[in-house]
Scaffold this motif. Structure first.
Motif, PDB file in Angstrom:
ATOM      1  N   LEU A  72       4.900   8.315 -14.833  1.00 40.54           N
ATOM      2  CA  LEU A  72       6.187   7.703 -14.369  1.00 40.54           C
ATOM      3  C   LEU A  72       6.972   7.024 -15.648  1.00 40.54           C
ATOM      4  O   LEU A  72       6.404   6.135 -16.346  1.00 40.54           O
ATOM      5  CB  LEU A  72       5.897   6.808 -13.365  1.00 40.54           C
ATOM      6  CG  LEU A  72       7.125   5.987 -12.469  1.00 40.54           C
ATOM      7  CD1 LEU A  72       7.804   7.381 -11.852  1.00 40.54           C
ATOM      8  CD2 LEU A  72       6.579   5.063 -11.513  1.00 40.54           C
ATOM      9  N   ASP A  73       8.146   7.454 -15.781  1.00 39.69           N
ATOM     10  CA  ASP A  73       8.905   6.628 -16.723  1.00 39.69           C
ATOM     11  C   ASP A  73      10.405   6.045 -16.384  1.00 39.69           C
ATOM     12  O   ASP A  73      10.556   5.086 -17.073  1.00 39.69           O
ATOM     13  CB  ASP A  73       9.503   7.890 -17.668  1.00 39.69           C
ATOM     14  CG  ASP A  73       8.399   8.822 -18.353  1.00 39.69           C
ATOM     15  OD1 ASP A  73       7.620   8.372 -18.955  1.00 39.69           O
ATOM     16  OD2 ASP A  73       8.434  10.136 -18.019  1.00 39.69           O
ATOM     17  N   LEU A  74      10.686   6.220 -15.228  1.00 43.64           N
ATOM     18  CA  LEU A  74      11.980   5.629 -14.794  1.00 43.64           C
ATOM     19  C   LEU A  74      11.837   5.234 -13.373  1.00 43.64           C
ATOM     20  O   LEU A  74      11.718   6.309 -12.439  1.00 43.64           O
ATOM     21  CB  LEU A  74      13.061   6.831 -14.960  1.00 43.64           C
ATOM     22  CG  LEU A  74      14.499   6.459 -15.102  1.00 43.64           C
ATOM     23  CD1 LEU A  74      15.318   7.602 -15.507  1.00 43.64           C
ATOM     24  CD2 LEU A  74      14.987   6.206 -13.576  1.00 43.64           C
ATOM     25  N   VAL A  75      12.234   4.243 -13.096  1.00 44.66           N
ATOM     26  CA  VAL A  75      12.147   3.537 -11.665  1.00 44.66           C
ATOM     27  C   VAL A  75      13.464   3.266 -11.096  1.00 44.66           C
ATOM     28  O   VAL A  75      14.168   2.420 -11.964  1.00 44.66           O
ATOM     29  CB  VAL A  75      11.234   2.764 -11.288  1.00 44.66           C
ATOM     30  CG1 VAL A  75      11.531   1.994  -9.943  1.00 44.66           C
ATOM     31  CG2 VAL A  75       9.725   3.305 -11.264  1.00 44.66           C
ATOM     32  N   VAL A  76      14.151   3.438  -9.930  1.00 46.95           N
ATOM     33  CA  VAL A  76      15.394   2.931  -9.613  1.00 46.95           C
ATOM     34  C   VAL A  76      15.039   2.233  -8.212  1.00 46.95           C
ATOM     35  O   VAL A  76      14.856   2.967  -7.132  1.00 46.95           O
ATOM     36  CB  VAL A  76      16.314   4.069  -9.416  1.00 46.95           C
ATOM     37  CG1 VAL A  76      17.821   3.618  -9.188  1.00 46.95           C
ATOM     38  CG2 VAL A  76      16.710   4.947 -10.651  1.00 46.95           C
ATOM     39  N   ALA A 105       4.230  -1.806  -9.567  1.00 45.89           N
ATOM     40  CA  ALA A 105       3.272  -0.542  -9.453  1.00 45.89           C
ATOM     41  C   ALA A 105       3.792   0.215 -10.627  1.00 45.89           C
ATOM     42  O   ALA A 105       2.963   0.781 -11.327  1.00 45.89           O
ATOM     43  CB  ALA A 105       3.589  -0.097  -8.263  1.00 45.89           C
ATOM     44  N   ALA A 106       5.164   0.310 -10.623  1.00 47.37           N
ATOM     45  CA  ALA A 106       5.684   1.214 -11.623  1.00 47.37           C
ATOM     46  C   ALA A 106       5.354   0.646 -13.074  1.00 47.37           C
ATOM     47  O   ALA A 106       4.953   1.752 -14.117  1.00 47.37           O
ATOM     48  CB  ALA A 106       7.023   1.517 -11.565  1.00 47.37           C
ATOM     49  N   ALA A 107       5.442  -0.733 -13.343  1.00 48.02           N
ATOM     50  CA  ALA A 107       5.078  -1.054 -14.780  1.00 48.02           C
ATOM     51  C   ALA A 107       3.814  -1.065 -15.152  1.00 48.02           C
ATOM     52  O   ALA A 107       3.429  -0.827 -16.311  1.00 48.02           O
ATOM     53  CB  ALA A 107       5.401  -2.605 -14.554  1.00 48.02           C
ATOM     54  N   ARG A 108       2.726  -0.767 -14.372  1.00 51.14           N
ATOM     55  CA  ARG A 108       1.519  -0.778 -14.310  1.00 51.14           C
ATOM     56  C   ARG A 108       1.212   0.401 -15.135  1.00 51.14           C
ATOM     57  O   ARG A 108       0.568   0.749 -15.987  1.00 51.14           O
ATOM     58  CB  ARG A 108       0.640  -1.021 -13.143  1.00 51.14           C
ATOM     59  CG  ARG A 108      -0.792  -0.894 -13.600  1.00 51.14           C
ATOM     60  CD  ARG A 108      -1.839  -1.267 -12.150  1.00 51.14           C
ATOM     61  NE  ARG A 108      -1.628  -2.608 -11.705  1.00 51.14           N
ATOM     62  CZ  ARG A 108      -0.946  -2.863 -10.516  1.00 51.14           C
ATOM     63  NH1 ARG A 108      -0.592  -1.923  -9.944  1.00 51.14           N
ATOM     64  NH2 ARG A 108      -1.102  -4.219 -10.103  1.00 51.14           N
ATOM     65  N   ALA A 116       0.873  -1.242   0.043  1.00 51.07           N
ATOM     66  CA  ALA A 116       0.121   0.023  -0.010  1.00 51.07           C
ATOM     67  C   ALA A 116       0.838   1.107  -0.136  1.00 51.07           C
ATOM     68  O   ALA A 116       0.515   2.245  -0.802  1.00 51.07           O
ATOM     69  CB  ALA A 116      -1.033  -0.020   1.229  1.00 51.07           C
ATOM     70  N   GLU A 117       2.087   1.236   0.630  1.00 56.71           N
ATOM     71  CA  GLU A 117       3.024   2.614   0.692  1.00 56.71           C
ATOM     72  C   GLU A 117       3.657   2.575  -0.541  1.00 56.71           C
ATOM     73  O   GLU A 117       3.907   3.877  -1.211  1.00 56.71           O
ATOM     74  CB  GLU A 117       3.851   2.110   1.877  1.00 56.71           C
ATOM     75  CG  GLU A 117       3.253   2.507   3.116  1.00 56.71           C
ATOM     76  CD  GLU A 117       4.186   2.944   4.305  1.00 56.71           C
ATOM     77  OE1 GLU A 117       5.247   3.762   3.677  1.00 56.71           O
ATOM     78  OE2 GLU A 117       4.019   2.753   5.688  1.00 56.71           O
ATOM     79  N   VAL A 118       3.812   1.410  -1.213  1.00 54.87           N
ATOM     80  CA  VAL A 118       4.554   1.674  -2.532  1.00 54.87           C
ATOM     81  C   VAL A 118       3.419   2.166  -3.453  1.00 54.87           C
ATOM     82  O   VAL A 118       3.917   3.156  -4.275  1.00 54.87           O
ATOM     83  CB  VAL A 118       5.118   0.200  -3.081  1.00 54.87           C
ATOM     84  CG1 VAL A 118       5.484   0.222  -4.458  1.00 54.87           C
ATOM     85  CG2 VAL A 118       6.115  -0.321  -2.328  1.00 54.87           C
ATOM     86  N   GLN A 119       2.314   1.709  -3.444  1.00 60.81           N
ATOM     87  CA  GLN A 119       1.255   2.096  -4.555  1.00 60.81           C
ATOM     88  C   GLN A 119       1.101   3.753  -4.087  1.00 60.81           C
ATOM     89  O   GLN A 119       0.926   4.522  -5.048  1.00 60.81           O
ATOM     90  CB  GLN A 119      -0.025   1.555  -4.319  1.00 60.81           C
ATOM     91  CG  GLN A 119      -1.051   1.786  -5.271  1.00 60.81           C
ATOM     92  CD  GLN A 119      -0.699   1.725  -6.674  1.00 60.81           C
ATOM     93  OE1 GLN A 119      -0.192   0.461  -7.159  1.00 60.81           O
ATOM     94  NE2 GLN A 119      -0.698   2.601  -7.592  1.00 60.81           N
ATOM     95  N   LYS A 120       1.000   4.076  -2.959  1.00 59.48           N
ATOM     96  CA  LYS A 120       0.934   5.484  -2.478  1.00 59.48           C
ATOM     97  C   LYS A 120       1.986   6.346  -3.088  1.00 59.48           C
ATOM     98  O   LYS A 120       1.771   7.613  -3.507  1.00 59.48           O
ATOM     99  CB  LYS A 120       0.906   5.604  -0.730  1.00 59.48           C
ATOM    100  CG  LYS A 120       0.363   7.072  -0.377  1.00 59.48           C
ATOM    101  CD  LYS A 120       0.323   6.893   1.067  1.00 59.48           C
ATOM    102  CE  LYS A 120      -0.162   8.470   1.593  1.00 59.48           C
ATOM    103  NZ  LYS A 120      -0.214   8.721   2.877  1.00 59.48           N
ATOM    104  N   ALA A 121       3.185   5.955  -3.062  1.00 57.53           N
ATOM    105  CA  ALA A 121       4.322   6.521  -3.657  1.00 57.53           C
ATOM    106  C   ALA A 121       4.106   6.897  -5.148  1.00 57.53           C
ATOM    107  O   ALA A 121       4.439   7.842  -5.673  1.00 57.53           O
ATOM    108  CB  ALA A 121       5.564   6.056  -3.119  1.00 57.53           C
ATOM    109  N   VAL A 122       3.855   5.721  -5.699  1.00 54.91           N
ATOM    110  CA  VAL A 122       3.363   5.770  -7.205  1.00 54.91           C
ATOM    111  C   VAL A 122       2.568   6.747  -7.624  1.00 54.91           C
ATOM    112  O   VAL A 122       2.553   7.545  -8.599  1.00 54.91           O
ATOM    113  CB  VAL A 122       3.516   4.356  -7.851  1.00 54.91           C
ATOM    114  CG1 VAL A 122       2.880   4.586  -9.288  1.00 54.91           C
ATOM    115  CG2 VAL A 122       4.662   3.445  -7.756  1.00 54.91           C
ATOM    116  N   ASP A 123       1.266   6.845  -6.831  1.00 59.50           N
ATOM    117  CA  ASP A 123       0.141   7.561  -6.875  1.00 59.50           C
ATOM    118  C   ASP A 123       0.796   9.147  -6.967  1.00 59.50           C
ATOM    119  O   ASP A 123       0.294  10.002  -7.615  1.00 59.50           O
ATOM    120  CB  ASP A 123      -0.826   7.258  -6.119  1.00 59.50           C
ATOM    121  CG  ASP A 123      -1.539   6.332  -6.341  1.00 59.50           C
ATOM    122  OD1 ASP A 123      -1.540   5.597  -7.608  1.00 59.50           O
ATOM    123  OD2 ASP A 123      -2.532   5.661  -5.377  1.00 59.50           O
ATOM    124  N   ALA A 124       1.563   9.075  -5.760  1.00 53.35           N
ATOM    125  CA  ALA A 124       2.261  10.547  -5.593  1.00 53.35           C
ATOM    126  C   ALA A 124       3.251  11.216  -6.801  1.00 53.35           C
ATOM    127  O   ALA A 124       2.802  12.205  -7.244  1.00 53.35           O
ATOM    128  CB  ALA A 124       3.046  10.536  -4.363  1.00 53.35           C
TER     129      ALA A 124
END
Length: 678
Positions: A496-500, A536-539, A480-488
C-alpha cells in the motif's frame, strides 16, 4: 475480409491459448500459410500469418498477426550469416512483410516459415516441457512417442532453430512434431485442424505417460514442519509479511505484487526436495524471463513467527542480490545490456504461499502463474527422471538478449502513478469514485472501500479487471474492518502506497438541534475513521520502507465558520489537524500527509444527494437544483466544483511532481476568500 487461413488460425489459437494445459499466458506462437493476390502484379502469392511479438494466443485477433511473404522469408536462407549473427535476421524479417505486415514478427517467425507445413504450432505445455527438461529427455521422447515426435537438442530461439526443425521434418516424414530440449513443443499439419490435433496429441500423450509411469512422490517425502498452515492463519501471515517482502523486492525499483496460496505451491514447499529444485531455477525461456532464473525461498518452517521470518528474509535477500550480481558478472560480455536489477521476482514462503512481483499487477500475477508452470514441469521431470534445466550461460543469453533488451526499450513510459497501490474510502460513488477513477487512469492499482460491498465491487469493475481495481467492504468506524480492507489491499497488490480518507457524511443542523448521536456519528466516520485508516496504512508503509501518501478529503468548513453545521465542521477541523500531526510524525519514513478542502461539490456528491444539499439550499434560500450554481456564483472564479476537480488535486499531490510537499491543505473551491488559508 479476413483470409480463410488466417481466420482458421485465429480460431485455433484462441482454443489452444484458452487452456492453460496447452501453453502459458503470452507463450508460444501459431501460424498458417495461404494465398492472396499481390495487388501490384495481380498474381497469387503465398503468405504466412503468424502470431506477432508479445501477443497472447488465447486473446489473439487479426491485428496481432504478422503477415509475411513465404518466398521472401525462405530466401533469407541465402543470406543467413550464421548463428553468431542470427539476431540480425529479426530485422531482416521486415523485408519479407506483405504490405504493412501487421504486427511485429517475433524471433520464432523462422520456425514457422521454414518448416514445410501449412500450419505450425509452437507451444509451452507443462507436460511437454517436463519431457524437454528431463536429463534423459531424448530417450523419453523416443519411448513415449516413437517416430512421430523427434527430439531437438536445446537451441536458443532464432533462425537456426527454424532451419533445424525444417530439416527434421524433411528427414522424418512420419513425424508430427518435436520436443524442443529445455523449451517446449512444435507440431504441424496440412490443415488447421490437423495441426491442432497433433499439438493436443503430443501434450496429452506426454501428460498421460507421466501420470501412468511417474513416481508417486516426485518432490520427495514431506518435510517436517513445512506443511501448509490453516487458510485463515496462512492468509493472516501472508498479509503481515507482504509489506516487508514488497519492500525487499522493490530495492532496485518499485514493484507491484501478487499472492497465491494455491495447493500446487503449498505442496511443493512442503516437500523435502523443494530447496534443491528451486535452486536449479526454471528452464523454458518464457518462464525465467518473467520469474528470473530462480526464486528466493525462505528456509524456515511454516510456524516461524512473522518477526523471525522477516529477519531471515532480509538476510536471504542480501545473499540473493549478491548471487544474482555474481551470475551477471560471470556471464556478461562487454556488449551485454546493463544489469536490470538484482531483486527476486518470486518469493516462496513455506506453509504460506508465493509472492510474485512485476511492474504492474498483471505482470506480477503472470510471473506467479509461470512459476506454477515451472513447478508442474519439475514435478513431471522428477516423476520420470531428473529435472535438468538449461545451463546458466544459456539462461543469461536469453535474459540479457539484445532482442529482449530492445523489446523492453520499446515499452511505453510509465504513467505518473505506475506501481502505486491506492486505497480510497467511500469510493463507490461521488468524490471517492472520481478519485479512484483518476488514480487508476494514472496507472495505480486501486482498492475501492465502501460500506456497500456490491457497489464497491461494481465501481471497481468499471475501472477494469482485478489487475486494476478491487472492491472491499469497510466500515471505517470499526478497526477490524479497516484492518481487513488494508489486508485485502496487500494480498491483492502486494502492499500500500497511497490512502485517501474520503469516507464521510453530513448532518446539517443548528447547535440546539444537533444531538449527541449526530455528533458521534460524524466524528466516528470522519475523525475516528480517518485515524483508524491512517494508522493501519502507515503501519504497512513504514514496514515497506518505500514512503507513501496519505490524503485527507477535508472541507472548506474546516477553516470557515458557517451556520447550522456544528458537528460536520468540527469533525472536518479534526481531520484538518490530523494532516498536520501525521505530516510531522511520519515524515521521517518518507510518508507525505496532505489535505484537500473542497467546497460546493453538488453534482455527483454522495453527501449532497443524501439530504445535505436540500438542507444547505434551505439555509441559503435557493432551490436545491440551483445549489451548485449558487455556490459557483459566490466564488472568485465563478466556476462550479465537480468531483473530478478534487480527483485532480489528489493526482497532483500524489504524483511525481510534489515530492517535497507535506502538511499542506489545498483548497478546491473555485476561490472562497473567507476560507483562504493563513
Amino acid at each position: 475480409m479476413t483470409n480463410p487461413a488466417a481466420a482458421d488460425l485465429i480460431a485455433r489459437s484462441n482454443r489452444l491459448g484458452s487452456d492453460p494445459k496447452n501453453t502459458n499466458y503470452a507463450g508460444g506462437n501459431t501460424s498458417a500459410k495461404g494465398h492472396e493476390t499481390d495487388p501490384v502484379t495481380g498474381e497469387p502469392v503465398e503468405l504466412m500469418w503468424v502470431k506477432g511479438s508479445g501477443g497472447d494466443l488465447g486473446t489473439l485477433t487479426e491485428g496481432g498477426l504478422a503477415v509475411l511473404r513465404v518466398d521472401r522469408l525462405r530466401a533469407l536462407q541465402n543470406v543467413y550469416p550464421g548463428i553468431d549473427r542470427e539476431d540480425e535476421m529479426v530485422a531482416a524479417f521486415d523485408h519479407t512483410l506483405f504490405g504493412k505486415g501487421g504486427a511485429a514478427p517475433s524471433i520464432d517467425t523462422a520456425m514457422h516459415g521454414l518448416v514445410d507445413a501449412a500450419h505450425v504450432d509452437h507451444l509451452h505445455p507443462d507436460s511437454g516441457i517436463a519431457i524437454a527438461t528431463a536429463v534423459d529427455g531424448e530417450a523419453l521422447t523416443q519411448t513415449i512417442f516413437g517416430d512421430k515426435v523427434v527430439w531437438v537438442p536445446w537451441r536458443r530461439p532464432g533462425f537456426q532453430l527454424g532451419l533445424d526443425i525444417a530439416r527434421i521434418k524433411r528427414s522424418n516424414p512420419d513425424a508430427v512434431g518435436c520436443i524442443l530440449g529445455g523449451h517446449g513443443i512444435t507440431a504441424w499439419g496440412d490443415t488447421s485442424d490437423e495441426a491442432e490435433a497433433n499439438s493436443l496429441w503430443i501434450i496429452d500423450t506426454a501428460a498421460a505417460y507421466i501420470e501412468e509411469h511417474g513416481r508417486p512422490e516426485p518432490f520427495g517425502p514431506a518435510l517436517e514442519g513445512f506443511a501448509a498452515l490453516d487458510e485463515s492463519e496462512r492468509r493472516a501471515k501472508a498479509a503481515a509479511l507482504a509489506p516487508a517482502i514488497r519492500g525487499l523486492a522493490s530495492t532496485d525499483r518499485a514493484q507491484v505484487g501478487s499472492f497465491t496460496d494455491a495447493d500446487v505451491v503449498l505442496d511443493f514447499l512442503a516437500s523435502s526436495e523443494h530447496p534443491r529444485l528451486a535452486a536449479l531455477g526454471t528452464s523454458c525461456p518464457d518462464h525465467f524471463l518473467r520469474t528470473k532464473v530462480k526464486p528466493l525461498v525462505l528456509d524456515l518452517p511454516a510456524d516461524a513467527s512473522v518477526e523471525e521470518s522477516i529477519a531471515r528474509l532480509k538476510e536471504l535477500h542480501a545473499a540473493y542480490r549478491e548471487d544474482y550480481r555474481a551470475y551477471y558478472e560471470r556471464n556478461a560480455s562487454p556488449d551485454s545490456p546493463a544489469l536490470r536489477g538484482a531483486d527476486p521476482a518470486i518469493v516462496l514462503i513455506p506453509g504460506v504461499g508465493m509472492f510474485s512481483y512485476g511492474a504492474n499487477k498483471q505482470t506480477a500475477r503472470v510471473a506467479g502463474e509461470f512459476y506454477i508452470n515451472a513447478i508442474n514441469v519439475m514435478r513431471g521431470a522428477e516423476a520420470l527422471s531428473t529435472y535438468a534445466p538449461i545451463d546458466e550461460a544459456e539462461k543469461f543469453r536469453i535474459e540479457y538478449w539484445a532482442l529482449e533488451e530492445a523489446k523492453l526499450q520499446r515499452l511505453p513510459q510509465p504513467k505518473s502513478h505506475a506501481t502505486r497501490i491506492a486505497l480510497v474510502t467511500g469510493a463507490a460513488s461521488g468524490i471517492g469514485k472520481a478519485i479512484a477513477t483518476r488514480l487508476a487512469a494514472e496507472g495505480a492499482c486501486v482498492v475501492i472501500a465502501d460500506l456497500d460491498l456490491a457497489k464497491a465491487q461494481d465501481a471497481a469493475a468499471e475501472l477494469g479487471s482485478t489487475d486494476v481495481a478491487i472492491g472491499v467492504k469497510a466500515d471505517v468506524t470499526v478497526e477490524a474492518e479497516v484492518q481487513k480492507a488494508v489486508d485485502a489491499a496487500v494480498l491483492a497488490f502486494g502492499g500500500l502506497d497511497l490512502v485517501v480518507n474520503n469516507a464521510g457524511l453530513s448532518i446539517s443542523k443548528p447547535l440546539l438541534d444537533t444531538t449527541t448521536a449526530d455528533w458521534d456519528l460524524q466524528h466516528n466516520v470522519m475523525a475516528k475513521g480517518s485515524f483508524l485508516v491512517s494508522k493501519a496504512a502507515a503501519r504497512v508503509m513504514v514496514e515497506q520502507e518505500l514512503g507513501g501518501d496519505i490524503i485527507y478529503i477535508s472541507s472548506k468548513n474546516s477553516v470557515f465558520a458557517g451556520p447550522n453545521n456544528i458537528a460536520y465542521s468540527a469533525t472536518k477541523a479534526d481531520q484538518s489537524h490530523q494532516v498536520r500531526l501525521l505530516a510531522a510524525e511520519l515524515g521521517e519514513h518518507g510518508i507525505k500527509v496532505n489535505g484537500i478542502n473542497p467546497d460546493g461539490v453538488v453534482r455527483g456528491s454522495g453527501i449532497f444527494a443524501g439530504g445535505w444539499g436540500a438542507k444547505r439550499a434551505a439555509v441559503y434560500g435557493v432551490p436545491e437544483e440551483e445549489l451548485g450554481a449558487y455556490y459557483a456564483k459566490r466564488t472568485l472564479l465563478k466556476r462550479e466544483v465537480l468531483p473530478s476537480h478534487v480527483a485532480n488535486a489528489v493526482a497532483v499531490l500524489t504524483g511525481g511532481d510534489l515530492t517535497h510537499t507535506t502538511g499542506l491543505h489545498i483548497p478546491v473551491d473555485a476561490g472562497v476568500a473567507a476560507a483562504f488559508l493563513r
